[in-house]
Write an enzyme that holds these catalytic residues in place. Structure first.
Site, PDB file in Angstrom:
ATOM      1  N   LYS A  53       0.842  -1.205   0.000  1.00 20.73           N
ATOM      2  CA  LYS A  53       0.000   0.000   0.000  1.00 20.73           C
ATOM      3  C   LYS A  53       0.869   1.244   0.000  1.00 20.73           C
ATOM      4  CE  LYS A  53      -3.864  -2.292   2.209  1.00 20.73           C
ATOM      5  NZ  LYS A  53      -4.463  -2.758   3.460  1.00 20.73           N
ATOM      6  N   GLN A  97      -4.901  -1.314   9.548  1.00 13.60           N
ATOM      7  CA  GLN A  97      -4.790  -2.667   8.992  1.00 13.60           C
ATOM      8  C   GLN A  97      -5.418  -3.681   9.950  1.00 13.60           C
ATOM      9  OE1 GLN A  97      -3.442  -3.456   5.852  1.00 13.60           O
ATOM     10  NE2 GLN A  97      -4.261  -5.480   6.309  1.00 13.60           N
ATOM     11  N   ASP A 120     -11.323   2.884   4.046  1.00 11.93           N
ATOM     12  CA  ASP A 120     -11.711   1.469   3.981  1.00 11.93           C
ATOM     13  C   ASP A 120     -13.235   1.334   3.940  1.00 11.93           C
ATOM     14  OD1 ASP A 120      -9.969  -0.603   3.654  1.00 11.93           O
ATOM     15  OD2 ASP A 120      -9.400  -0.757   5.770  1.00 11.93           O
TER      16      ASP A 120
END
Ligand code: NDP
Length: 295
Positions: A53, A97, A120
Protein backbone atom coordinates in the site's frame (compact mmCIF):
# COMPACT_ATOMS: atom_id res chain seq x y z
CA UNK A 1 -17.82 -21.59 -24.31
CA UNK A 2 -14.56 -20.12 -23.08
CA UNK A 3 -14.96 -17.19 -20.76
CA UNK A 4 -13.42 -13.81 -21.32
CA UNK A 5 -10.81 -13.26 -18.63
CA UNK A 6 -11.36 -10.03 -16.71
CA UNK A 7 -7.81 -8.82 -16.18
CA UNK A 8 -7.82 -7.14 -12.77
CA UNK A 9 -4.13 -6.39 -12.94
CA UNK A 10 -4.49 -4.38 -16.14
CA UNK A 11 -7.66 -2.72 -14.86
CA UNK A 12 -5.94 -1.75 -11.61
CA UNK A 13 -3.07 -0.22 -13.59
CA UNK A 14 -5.61 1.95 -15.46
CA UNK A 15 -7.20 3.01 -12.17
CA UNK A 16 -3.76 3.98 -10.82
CA UNK A 17 -3.07 6.09 -13.94
CA UNK A 18 -6.36 7.87 -13.43
CA UNK A 19 -5.57 8.37 -9.71
CA UNK A 20 -2.12 9.74 -10.59
CA UNK A 21 -3.70 12.26 -13.00
CA UNK A 22 -6.06 13.49 -10.29
CA UNK A 23 -3.19 13.67 -7.82
CA UNK A 24 -1.20 15.81 -10.28
CA UNK A 25 -4.18 18.16 -10.67
CA UNK A 26 -4.53 18.46 -6.90
CA UNK A 27 -0.80 19.06 -6.48
CA UNK A 28 -1.03 21.88 -9.03
CA UNK A 29 -3.58 23.43 -6.66
CA UNK A 30 -1.07 23.05 -3.81
CA UNK A 31 -2.59 19.97 -2.14
CA UNK A 32 -0.95 16.55 -1.92
CA UNK A 33 -3.42 13.78 -1.04
CA UNK A 34 -2.09 11.81 1.93
CA UNK A 35 -2.84 8.30 3.15
CA UNK A 36 -1.98 7.19 6.69
CA UNK A 37 -1.76 3.43 7.30
CA UNK A 38 -1.65 2.13 10.86
CA UNK A 39 -0.25 -1.33 11.52
CA UNK A 40 -0.32 -2.81 15.01
CA UNK A 41 1.86 -5.86 15.57
CA UNK A 42 3.93 -8.04 13.26
CA UNK A 43 1.45 -10.22 11.38
CA UNK A 44 3.52 -11.19 8.29
CA UNK A 45 0.62 -10.95 5.78
CA UNK A 46 -0.38 -7.54 7.17
CA UNK A 47 3.23 -6.33 6.89
CA UNK A 48 3.26 -7.28 3.18
CA UNK A 49 -0.09 -5.53 2.57
CA UNK A 50 1.06 -2.38 4.34
CA UNK A 51 4.34 -2.31 2.40
CA UNK A 52 2.48 -2.71 -0.92
CA UNK A 53 0.00 0.00 0.00
CA UNK A 54 2.81 2.40 0.95
CA UNK A 55 4.72 1.73 -2.29
CA UNK A 56 1.70 2.22 -4.53
CA UNK A 57 0.65 5.35 -2.64
CA UNK A 58 4.02 6.94 -3.38
CA UNK A 59 4.01 5.70 -7.00
CA UNK A 60 0.82 7.65 -7.77
CA UNK A 61 2.33 10.79 -6.24
CA UNK A 62 0.50 10.81 -2.93
CA UNK A 63 2.03 11.19 0.51
CA UNK A 64 2.28 7.99 2.52
CA UNK A 65 2.39 8.04 6.32
CA UNK A 66 3.10 4.68 7.95
CA UNK A 67 2.55 4.17 11.66
CA UNK A 68 3.90 0.85 12.89
CA UNK A 69 2.97 0.16 16.48
CA UNK A 70 4.06 -2.53 18.85
CA UNK A 71 1.68 -5.52 19.27
CA UNK A 72 1.25 -4.54 22.94
CA UNK A 73 0.09 -0.99 22.13
CA UNK A 74 -2.77 0.03 24.40
CA UNK A 75 -6.19 0.90 23.04
CA UNK A 76 -5.88 4.40 24.50
CA UNK A 77 -2.62 5.02 22.61
CA UNK A 78 -4.05 3.72 19.34
CA UNK A 79 -7.18 5.85 19.70
CA UNK A 80 -5.03 8.89 20.49
CA UNK A 81 -3.03 8.33 17.29
CA UNK A 82 -6.24 8.09 15.25
CA UNK A 83 -7.53 11.30 16.81
CA UNK A 84 -4.28 13.02 15.81
CA UNK A 85 -4.58 11.72 12.23
CA UNK A 86 -8.23 12.84 12.14
CA UNK A 87 -7.07 16.39 12.82
CA UNK A 88 -3.98 16.33 10.56
CA UNK A 89 -4.71 18.37 7.38
CA UNK A 90 -1.98 16.47 5.48
CA UNK A 91 -3.88 13.20 6.00
CA UNK A 92 -6.95 12.68 3.79
CA UNK A 93 -7.31 8.94 4.26
CA UNK A 94 -6.76 6.70 7.30
CA UNK A 95 -6.57 2.93 7.18
CA UNK A 96 -6.08 0.70 10.19
CA UNK A 97 -4.79 -2.67 8.99
CA UNK A 98 -6.98 -5.53 10.21
CA UNK A 99 -6.96 -7.89 12.01
CA UNK A 100 -5.89 -6.05 15.17
CA UNK A 101 -4.38 -7.88 18.16
CA UNK A 102 -7.13 -9.43 20.31
CA UNK A 103 -6.89 -6.94 23.19
CA UNK A 104 -7.99 -4.10 20.88
CA UNK A 105 -11.67 -3.47 20.09
CA UNK A 106 -11.71 -3.26 16.27
CA UNK A 107 -15.20 -1.72 16.10
CA UNK A 108 -14.23 1.02 18.53
CA UNK A 109 -10.97 1.68 16.68
CA UNK A 110 -12.62 1.84 13.23
CA UNK A 111 -15.47 4.02 14.52
CA UNK A 112 -12.94 6.49 15.93
CA UNK A 113 -11.71 7.29 12.40
CA UNK A 114 -13.27 10.47 11.02
CA UNK A 115 -15.87 9.06 8.53
CA UNK A 116 -14.71 11.42 5.76
CA UNK A 117 -11.18 9.94 6.10
CA UNK A 118 -12.34 6.32 6.45
CA UNK A 119 -10.95 5.11 3.11
CA UNK A 120 -11.71 1.47 3.98
CA UNK A 121 -15.41 2.37 4.29
CA UNK A 122 -15.85 0.34 7.47
CA UNK A 123 -17.01 3.17 9.81
CA UNK A 124 -20.60 2.62 10.88
CA UNK A 125 -21.58 6.00 9.36
CA UNK A 126 -20.26 4.93 5.96
CA UNK A 127 -22.01 1.56 6.29
CA UNK A 128 -25.27 3.42 6.98
CA UNK A 129 -24.76 5.89 4.14
CA UNK A 130 -24.07 3.06 1.67
CA UNK A 131 -27.08 1.15 2.99
CA UNK A 132 -29.35 4.13 2.34
CA UNK A 133 -27.87 4.83 -1.10
CA UNK A 134 -26.12 8.03 -0.02
CA UNK A 135 -22.64 9.28 -0.82
CA UNK A 136 -20.15 7.39 1.36
CA UNK A 137 -16.67 5.94 1.43
CA UNK A 138 -17.10 2.50 -0.16
CA UNK A 139 -15.10 -0.58 0.97
CA UNK A 140 -12.25 -1.12 -1.49
CA UNK A 141 -12.72 -4.77 -2.51
CA UNK A 142 -16.43 -4.48 -3.40
CA UNK A 143 -15.73 -1.14 -5.12
CA UNK A 144 -13.10 -2.85 -7.29
CA UNK A 145 -15.58 -5.62 -8.16
CA UNK A 146 -18.23 -3.03 -9.05
CA UNK A 147 -15.83 -1.15 -11.32
CA UNK A 148 -14.96 -4.35 -13.21
CA UNK A 149 -18.64 -5.32 -13.52
CA UNK A 150 -19.67 -1.89 -14.80
CA UNK A 151 -16.79 -1.93 -17.27
CA UNK A 152 -17.82 -5.34 -18.57
CA UNK A 153 -21.62 -4.92 -18.64
CA UNK A 154 -22.27 -1.21 -18.86
CA UNK A 155 -25.60 -1.06 -17.03
CA UNK A 156 -26.18 -3.74 -14.38
CA UNK A 157 -29.89 -2.93 -14.03
CA UNK A 158 -32.16 -5.93 -13.84
CA UNK A 159 -29.41 -8.54 -13.71
CA UNK A 160 -29.67 -11.36 -11.16
CA UNK A 161 -26.70 -11.11 -8.80
CA UNK A 162 -25.79 -13.78 -6.27
CA UNK A 163 -23.12 -13.06 -3.67
CA UNK A 164 -21.82 -16.03 -1.74
CA UNK A 165 -20.57 -14.71 1.61
CA UNK A 166 -22.11 -12.15 4.00
CA UNK A 167 -19.09 -10.56 5.67
CA UNK A 168 -19.13 -6.88 6.56
CA UNK A 169 -16.04 -6.19 4.47
CA UNK A 170 -17.02 -7.94 1.23
CA UNK A 171 -20.37 -9.73 0.97
CA UNK A 172 -22.75 -7.17 2.51
CA UNK A 173 -21.28 -4.01 0.90
CA UNK A 174 -21.07 -5.86 -2.44
CA UNK A 175 -24.77 -6.69 -2.17
CA UNK A 176 -25.58 -3.10 -1.32
CA UNK A 177 -23.59 -1.73 -4.27
CA UNK A 178 -25.26 -4.12 -6.70
CA UNK A 179 -28.67 -3.27 -5.26
CA UNK A 180 -27.87 0.43 -5.72
CA UNK A 181 -27.08 -0.42 -9.36
CA UNK A 182 -30.53 -2.05 -9.65
CA UNK A 183 -29.52 -5.71 -9.70
CA UNK A 184 -31.84 -8.28 -8.15
CA UNK A 185 -29.62 -9.39 -5.31
CA UNK A 186 -29.38 -12.63 -3.36
CA UNK A 187 -26.88 -13.08 -0.53
CA UNK A 188 -25.96 -16.70 0.15
CA UNK A 189 -24.01 -18.01 3.15
CA UNK A 190 -23.14 -21.16 5.05
CA UNK A 191 -26.78 -21.84 5.95
CA UNK A 192 -28.15 -21.36 2.43
CA UNK A 193 -30.11 -24.38 1.17
CA UNK A 194 -29.24 -25.81 -2.24
CA UNK A 195 -26.43 -23.36 -2.93
CA UNK A 196 -25.86 -24.90 -6.36
CA UNK A 197 -29.34 -23.87 -7.61
CA UNK A 198 -28.97 -20.42 -6.08
CA UNK A 199 -25.64 -19.91 -7.86
CA UNK A 200 -27.00 -21.36 -11.13
CA UNK A 201 -29.54 -18.57 -11.49
CA UNK A 202 -26.96 -15.75 -11.24
CA UNK A 203 -26.11 -13.49 -14.17
CA UNK A 204 -23.45 -12.11 -11.83
CA UNK A 205 -21.90 -14.53 -9.35
CA UNK A 206 -19.60 -13.08 -6.69
CA UNK A 207 -17.75 -15.61 -4.54
CA UNK A 208 -16.41 -14.28 -1.22
CA UNK A 209 -16.18 -17.32 1.01
CA UNK A 210 -12.58 -18.26 1.72
CA UNK A 211 -12.88 -21.93 0.68
CA UNK A 212 -10.55 -23.09 -2.08
CA UNK A 213 -12.34 -23.84 -5.37
CA UNK A 214 -15.66 -24.67 -3.68
CA UNK A 215 -17.75 -23.39 -6.62
CA UNK A 216 -17.39 -25.72 -9.61
CA UNK A 217 -18.32 -24.97 -13.23
CA UNK A 218 -21.66 -26.77 -13.04
CA UNK A 219 -22.84 -24.24 -10.42
CA UNK A 220 -22.35 -21.44 -12.95
CA UNK A 221 -25.09 -20.29 -15.35
CA UNK A 222 -23.85 -20.41 -18.96
CA UNK A 223 -22.67 -16.94 -19.95
CA UNK A 224 -22.63 -15.57 -16.37
CA UNK A 225 -20.01 -13.14 -15.11
CA UNK A 226 -18.04 -14.65 -12.24
CA UNK A 227 -16.15 -12.45 -9.79
CA UNK A 228 -13.89 -14.51 -7.55
CA UNK A 229 -12.91 -12.58 -4.43
CA UNK A 230 -11.43 -15.58 -2.61
CA UNK A 231 -7.72 -15.76 -1.87
CA UNK A 232 -6.74 -19.20 -0.62
CA UNK A 233 -3.21 -20.50 -0.17
CA UNK A 234 -3.04 -24.23 -0.94
CA UNK A 235 -0.35 -26.77 -1.68
CA UNK A 236 -0.65 -28.72 -4.96
CA UNK A 237 1.93 -31.10 -6.41
CA UNK A 238 4.24 -30.06 -3.59
CA UNK A 239 4.06 -26.39 -4.56
CA UNK A 240 2.41 -23.44 -2.83
CA UNK A 241 -0.41 -22.03 -4.97
CA UNK A 242 -2.98 -19.25 -4.73
CA UNK A 243 -6.54 -20.22 -5.72
CA UNK A 244 -9.93 -18.56 -5.51
CA UNK A 245 -13.27 -19.76 -4.20
CA UNK A 246 -14.25 -20.77 -7.73
CA UNK A 247 -12.84 -23.78 -9.58
CA UNK A 248 -11.36 -21.67 -12.38
CA UNK A 249 -10.80 -24.32 -15.08
CA UNK A 250 -14.33 -25.72 -15.02
CA UNK A 251 -16.04 -22.35 -14.44
CA UNK A 252 -14.15 -20.71 -17.32
CA UNK A 253 -15.70 -23.27 -19.70
CA UNK A 254 -19.22 -22.13 -18.76
CA UNK A 255 -19.02 -18.48 -17.73
CA UNK A 256 -19.16 -15.53 -20.13
CA UNK A 257 -16.46 -13.72 -18.16
CA UNK A 258 -14.43 -14.53 -15.07
CA UNK A 259 -11.77 -12.97 -12.85
CA UNK A 260 -8.68 -15.13 -12.27
CA UNK A 261 -6.89 -15.67 -8.95
CA UNK A 262 -4.32 -14.22 -8.73
CA UNK A 263 -4.66 -11.21 -11.03
CA UNK A 264 -8.37 -10.48 -10.67
CA UNK A 265 -9.98 -8.79 -7.68
CA UNK A 266 -6.77 -8.65 -5.60
CA UNK A 267 -4.93 -5.89 -7.50
CA UNK A 268 -8.13 -3.82 -7.66
CA UNK A 269 -8.37 -3.60 -3.87
CA UNK A 270 -5.27 -1.43 -3.39
CA UNK A 271 -6.07 0.58 -6.55
CA UNK A 272 -9.47 1.38 -5.01
CA UNK A 273 -7.82 2.37 -1.73
CA UNK A 274 -5.83 4.97 -3.68
CA UNK A 275 -8.99 6.02 -5.53
CA UNK A 276 -10.83 6.45 -2.22
CA UNK A 277 -8.01 8.61 -0.87
CA UNK A 278 -8.22 10.95 -3.87
CA UNK A 279 -12.01 11.03 -3.49
CA UNK A 280 -11.67 11.88 0.21
CA UNK A 281 -9.18 14.63 -0.63
CA UNK A 282 -11.46 16.15 -3.31
CA UNK A 283 -14.46 16.04 -0.98
CA UNK A 284 -12.48 17.69 1.84
CA UNK A 285 -11.70 20.59 -0.53
CA UNK A 286 -15.23 20.81 -1.92
CA UNK A 287 -13.95 19.84 -5.39
CA UNK A 288 -15.86 17.64 -7.86
CA UNK A 289 -15.42 13.90 -7.29
CA UNK A 290 -12.92 12.15 -9.57
CA UNK A 291 -15.00 10.63 -12.38
CA UNK A 292 -15.03 6.85 -12.62
CA UNK A 293 -13.28 6.31 -9.28
CA UNK A 294 -16.32 6.23 -7.00
CA UNK A 295 -19.50 4.19 -6.74
P1 NDP B 1 -15.38 -14.20 6.05
O1 NDP B 1 -14.77 -15.43 6.63
O2 NDP B 1 -15.58 -13.02 6.91
O3 NDP B 1 -16.81 -14.60 5.44
C1 NDP B 1 -16.96 -15.76 4.69
C2 NDP B 1 -18.41 -15.91 4.30
O4 NDP B 1 -18.53 -17.13 3.57
C3 NDP B 1 -19.36 -16.02 5.49
O5 NDP B 1 -20.48 -15.20 5.28
C4 NDP B 1 -19.74 -17.50 5.53
O6 NDP B 1 -21.07 -17.74 5.91
C5 NDP B 1 -19.62 -17.87 4.07
N1 NDP B 1 -19.38 -19.30 3.93
C6 NDP B 1 -18.46 -20.06 4.57
N2 NDP B 1 -18.56 -21.34 4.20
C7 NDP B 1 -19.56 -21.40 3.30
C8 NDP B 1 -20.15 -22.44 2.56
N3 NDP B 1 -19.74 -23.71 2.65
N4 NDP B 1 -21.19 -22.15 1.74
C9 NDP B 1 -21.63 -20.87 1.63
N5 NDP B 1 -21.11 -19.84 2.30
C10 NDP B 1 -20.09 -20.11 3.14
O7 NDP B 1 -14.51 -13.89 4.77
P2 NDP B 1 -14.26 -12.49 3.98
O8 NDP B 1 -15.53 -11.99 3.42
O9 NDP B 1 -13.41 -11.60 4.80
O10 NDP B 1 -13.33 -13.04 2.79
C11 NDP B 1 -13.81 -13.99 1.87
C12 NDP B 1 -12.68 -14.38 0.94
O11 NDP B 1 -12.27 -13.22 0.22
C13 NDP B 1 -11.40 -14.87 1.64
O12 NDP B 1 -10.79 -15.84 0.82
C14 NDP B 1 -10.52 -13.65 1.71
O13 NDP B 1 -9.14 -13.96 1.76
C15 NDP B 1 -10.88 -12.98 0.41
N6 NDP B 1 -10.66 -11.54 0.40
C16 NDP B 1 -10.01 -11.03 -0.68
C17 NDP B 1 -9.78 -9.70 -0.78
C18 NDP B 1 -9.10 -9.19 -2.00
O14 NDP B 1 -8.52 -8.13 -1.98
N7 NDP B 1 -9.16 -9.90 -3.12
C19 NDP B 1 -10.16 -8.76 0.27
C20 NDP B 1 -10.94 -9.38 1.33
C21 NDP B 1 -11.16 -10.73 1.39
P3 NDP B 1 -21.61 -17.50 7.43
O15 NDP B 1 -21.76 -16.02 7.56
O16 NDP B 1 -22.90 -18.23 7.43
O17 NDP B 1 -20.56 -18.08 8.33
Amino acid sequence: MTAQIIDGKAFAAKVRVSVAEHVATLKAKGVTPGLAVVLVGEDPASQVYVRNKGQQTVEVGMASFEHKLDASTSEADLLALIQRLNKDPKVHGILVQLPLPKHLNSDLVINTIEPAKDVDGFHISNVGLLGTGQKSMVPCTPLGCLMMLRDHHGSLAGLDAVIVGRSNIVGKPMAQLLLNDSCTVTIAHSRTRDLQSVCRRADILVAAVGRPEMIPGDWVKPGATVIDVGINRIERDGKAKLVGDVHFESAAKVAGAITPVPGGVGPMTIACLLANTVTACCRSLGLPEPAGLTA
